[in-house]
Design a protein around this motif. Structure first.
Motif, PDB file in Angstrom:
ATOM      1  N   PRO A 262       0.845  -1.201   0.000  1.00 42.66           N
ATOM      2  CA  PRO A 262       0.000   0.000   0.000  1.00 42.66           C
ATOM      3  C   PRO A 262       0.880   1.250   0.000  1.00 42.66           C
ATOM      4  O   PRO A 262       2.032   1.216   0.437  1.00 42.66           O
ATOM      5  N   ASP A 263       0.317   2.322  -0.495  1.00 41.50           N
ATOM      6  CA  ASP A 263       1.049   3.593  -0.579  1.00 41.50           C
ATOM      7  C   ASP A 263       0.329   4.604   0.306  1.00 41.50           C
ATOM      8  O   ASP A 263      -0.875   4.832   0.142  1.00 41.50           O
ATOM      9  N   ILE A 264       1.055   5.229   1.213  1.00 44.15           N
ATOM     10  CA  ILE A 264       0.417   6.099   2.201  1.00 44.15           C
ATOM     11  C   ILE A 264      -0.232   7.332   1.577  1.00 44.15           C
ATOM     12  O   ILE A 264      -1.168   7.885   2.156  1.00 44.15           O
ATOM     13  N   VAL A 265       0.210   7.747   0.380  1.00 40.02           N
ATOM     14  CA  VAL A 265      -0.441   8.891  -0.276  1.00 40.02           C
ATOM     15  C   VAL A 265      -1.586   8.456  -1.186  1.00 40.02           C
ATOM     16  O   VAL A 265      -2.178   9.271  -1.889  1.00 40.02           O
ATOM     17  N   LYS A 266      -1.903   7.159  -1.183  1.00 43.66           N
ATOM     18  CA  LYS A 266      -3.023   6.649  -1.983  1.00 43.66           C
ATOM     19  C   LYS A 266      -4.080   5.936  -1.152  1.00 43.66           C
ATOM     20  O   LYS A 266      -5.252   5.917  -1.528  1.00 43.66           O
ATOM     21  N   THR A 267      -3.641   5.294  -0.087  1.00 45.07           N
ATOM     22  CA  THR A 267      -4.510   4.340   0.606  1.00 45.07           C
ATOM     23  C   THR A 267      -4.809   4.813   2.026  1.00 45.07           C
ATOM     24  O   THR A 267      -4.410   4.187   3.008  1.00 45.07           O
ATOM     25  N   GLY A 268      -5.460   5.969   2.129  1.00 47.98           N
ATOM     26  CA  GLY A 268      -5.987   6.391   3.427  1.00 47.98           C
ATOM     27  C   GLY A 268      -4.969   6.857   4.437  1.00 47.98           C
ATOM     28  O   GLY A 268      -5.263   6.903   5.635  1.00 47.98           O
ATOM     29  N   GLY A 269      -3.763   7.199   3.998  1.00 46.24           N
ATOM     30  CA  GLY A 269      -2.775   7.752   4.926  1.00 46.24           C
ATOM     31  C   GLY A 269      -2.398   6.758   6.014  1.00 46.24           C
ATOM     32  O   GLY A 269      -2.412   5.541   5.811  1.00 46.24           O
ATOM     33  N   PHE A 270      -2.042   7.288   7.188  1.00 46.58           N
ATOM     34  CA  PHE A 270      -1.664   6.421   8.313  1.00 46.58           C
ATOM     35  C   PHE A 270      -2.827   5.516   8.721  1.00 46.58           C
ATOM     36  O   PHE A 270      -2.624   4.344   9.056  1.00 46.58           O
ATOM     37  N   THR A 292       6.673   6.912  -3.665  1.00 47.44           N
ATOM     38  CA  THR A 292       7.475   7.584  -4.683  1.00 47.44           C
ATOM     39  C   THR A 292       7.602   9.091  -4.470  1.00 47.44           C
ATOM     40  O   THR A 292       8.291   9.748  -5.251  1.00 47.44           O
ATOM     41  N   GLN A 293       6.944   9.636  -3.454  1.00 48.90           N
ATOM     42  CA  GLN A 293       7.021  11.093  -3.249  1.00 48.90           C
ATOM     43  C   GLN A 293       8.120  11.397  -2.227  1.00 48.90           C
ATOM     44  O   GLN A 293       8.087  10.898  -1.108  1.00 48.90           O
ATOM     45  N   PRO A 294       9.115  12.204  -2.600  1.00 48.48           N
ATOM     46  CA  PRO A 294      10.376  12.201  -1.862  1.00 48.48           C
ATOM     47  C   PRO A 294      10.409  12.982  -0.546  1.00 48.48           C
ATOM     48  O   PRO A 294      11.386  12.858   0.192  1.00 48.48           O
ATOM     49  N   ALA A 295       9.399  13.762  -0.238  1.00 52.65           N
ATOM     50  CA  ALA A 295       9.491  14.562   0.991  1.00 52.65           C
ATOM     51  C   ALA A 295       8.363  14.207   1.965  1.00 52.65           C
ATOM     52  O   ALA A 295       8.562  13.458   2.918  1.00 52.65           O
ATOM     53  N   VAL A 296       7.144  14.729   1.726  1.00 50.18           N
ATOM     54  CA  VAL A 296       6.049  14.513   2.672  1.00 50.18           C
ATOM     55  C   VAL A 296       5.641  13.039   2.695  1.00 50.18           C
ATOM     56  O   VAL A 296       5.595  12.407   3.758  1.00 50.18           O
ATOM     57  N   GLY A 297       5.337  12.481   1.517  1.00 47.44           N
ATOM     58  CA  GLY A 297       4.946  11.073   1.456  1.00 47.44           C
ATOM     59  C   GLY A 297       6.027  10.166   1.996  1.00 47.44           C
ATOM     60  O   GLY A 297       5.760   9.229   2.759  1.00 47.44           O
ATOM     61  N   HIS A 298       7.259  10.436   1.629  1.00 43.15           N
ATOM     62  CA  HIS A 298       8.384   9.604   2.086  1.00 43.15           C
ATOM     63  C   HIS A 298       8.539   9.667   3.605  1.00 43.15           C
ATOM     64  O   HIS A 298       8.704   8.634   4.268  1.00 43.15           O
ATOM     65  N   THR A 299       8.470  10.872   4.156  1.00 48.13           N
ATOM     66  CA  THR A 299       8.647  11.010   5.605  1.00 48.13           C
ATOM     67  C   THR A 299       7.489  10.366   6.355  1.00 48.13           C
ATOM     68  O   THR A 299       7.694   9.695   7.382  1.00 48.13           O
ATOM     69  N   ALA A 300       6.269  10.547   5.840  1.00 48.91           N
ATOM     70  CA  ALA A 300       5.123   9.870   6.463  1.00 48.91           C
ATOM     71  C   ALA A 300       5.337   8.364   6.446  1.00 48.91           C
ATOM     72  O   ALA A 300       5.105   7.668   7.442  1.00 48.91           O
ATOM     73  N   ASN A 301       5.827   7.860   5.327  1.00 50.59           N
ATOM     74  CA  ASN A 301       6.077   6.423   5.210  1.00 50.59           C
ATOM     75  C   ASN A 301       7.135   5.953   6.202  1.00 50.59           C
ATOM     76  O   ASN A 301       7.017   4.874   6.793  1.00 50.59           O
ATOM     77  N   LEU A 302       8.163   6.763   6.420  1.00 48.27           N
ATOM     78  CA  LEU A 302       9.201   6.398   7.400  1.00 48.27           C
ATOM     79  C   LEU A 302       8.593   6.249   8.792  1.00 48.27           C
ATOM     80  O   LEU A 302       8.907   5.299   9.519  1.00 48.27           O
ATOM     81  N   HIS A 303       7.736   7.194   9.174  1.00 45.83           N
ATOM     82  CA  HIS A 303       7.086   7.098  10.488  1.00 45.83           C
ATOM     83  C   HIS A 303       6.262   5.819  10.585  1.00 45.83           C
ATOM     84  O   HIS A 303       6.279   5.140  11.620  1.00 45.83           O
TER      85      HIS A 303
END
Ligand code: CA
Length: 370
Positions: A262-270, A292-303
């Motif tokens: 799943p992708d956090i910028v596609k599938t309902g966020g956290f 694939t989004q290098p700043a906001v999406g990526h950092t959200a995914n790291l969390h």
């Protein structure tokens, strides 16, 4: 403090645009979220601006799960997939960021705590369908000094031309395997471009080469094809970046897909990814988010991955250019092959350089205000 204002806007990077959402509370704090930029992000920004913003102004920003379910059901006929899910994701990420600012805690702690705050990454190397094996190797080589712990080669071929160059694809992946040697794991992403028979042929080569996973071998809308491929092969089959609902991920898991993406910028966020994580545990399959989004999406995914029990795979990263770092006080980039989440930065930990963002922000529609 209640939600006072929701901003939906593009960020213009010159060659590309991002679709970001910012939610402000009545105390002047804000949270930042991102929608998948498919179709320029226009549809997602319109949904946030026209439908979601007026509905959430006045609500408590800490009620993100209730807000998501309410919006999901109120606007059922706009969704559930695609830009609608991306709009829900952007709002959810922004609300988690804002909640972290309010509670003065990083998001990974609000998710229940971190199993790890130093996160390795994998190099996601795209655009390889038209390249010679040597050119693919040169593209991969440029990543190696950054210290990835895995390399993924993506074809990104024309989605309407199935099995277009199987022999060429095998030559490309063999060349990269030779370049990397036995020490660095390799994954292969067909971007849904094979028939069942073509996928099984390529998959047997990937098994011979010891590849880590075989991503999106067949058409994303056909779980029966995934099942045929997964049954014929031993290599883990990965998929999920084209799925937006829990039921879509259940179909993939039922079909034998071993790695859900799943992708956090596609599938309902956290909130959405938390549901998929529970599903993955139920099925005993891995969850390795697509991103694939290098700043906001990526950092959200790291969390999110920091808080995952079985987050033993590296995080996807596909843009080391640093182009989006201009709008933040601290750059989003790895050191010694790892991204580090700071325990003392609330929310996502991305502090905005306001003047830089204002220069690049292009407001969309008439987002809601108090
Ligand atoms: Ca993919």
């Amino acid at each position: 403090m209640p939600i006072a204002r929701v901003e939906a806007f593009h960020v213009d990077w010159g060659r590309a645009r991002s679709a970001w959402v910012r939610v402000w509370d009545a105390d002047g704090r804000s949270g930042l979220g991102e929608a998948s930029p498919m179709g320029g992000g226009n549809a997602a920004l319109e949904i946030v601006s026209g439908l979601f913003a007026p509905a959430v102004v006045g609500a408590d920003p800490c009620d993100q799960a209730v807000l998501q379910d309410r919006l999901f059901h109120q606007h059922a006929k706009v969704g559930p997939d695609g830009a609608f899910a991306a709009a829900l994701a952007a709002l959810d990420i922004a609300l988690w960021d804002l909640k972290g600012k309010i509670l003065e805690r990083p998001v990974f702690q609000l998710l229940g705590g971190a199993w790890r705050t130093e996160l390795p990454f994998y190099a996601s190397v795209g655009g390889n369908a038209g390249r010679s094996p040597e050119e693919v190797c040169r593209a991969v080589e440029r990543w190696l000094p950054l210290g990835p712990t895995l390399v993924k080669v993506r074809l990104d071929a024309d989605r309407t031309r199935r099995d277009a160059d199987i022999d060429g694809d095998i030559a490309r992946i063999r060349a990269v395997r030779g370049l990397l040697g036995p020490g660095l794991p390799l994954a292969f992403d067909a971007n849904n471009n094979y028939s069942v028979q073509g996928a099984i042929r390529v998959g047997r080569i990937l098994e011979e080469l010891g590849c880590a996973w075989f991503e999106e071998p067949v058409q994303h809308y056909h779980p029966e094809s995934f099942e045929k491929v997964a049954r014929a092969l031993d290599i883990p089959v990965a998929a999920g970046e084209q799925e937006y609902t829990l039921q879509g991920f259940q179909r993939l898991a039922d079909a034998g897909v071993a790695i859900l993406q799943p992708d956090i910028v596609k599938t309902g966020g956290f909130t959405g990814l938390g549901h998929v994580a529970a599903l993955a545990r139920t099925f005993g399959v891995d969850l390795v988010p697509h991103q694939t989004q290098p700043a906001v999406g990526h950092t959200a995914n790291l969390h999110f991955v920091a808080s995952l029990l079985h987050g033993h795979h590296p995080c996807e990263w596909n843009d080391p250019s640093g182009a989006q770092n201009a709008v933040f006080r601290w750059p989003v980039r790895p050191e010694h092959g790892r991204f580090t989440l700071a325990p003392d930065r609330p929310g996502l930990g991305l502090e905005i350089a306001e003047e830089q963002l204002a220069r690049r922000a292009r407001p969309w529609g008439g987002a809601g205000t108090a």
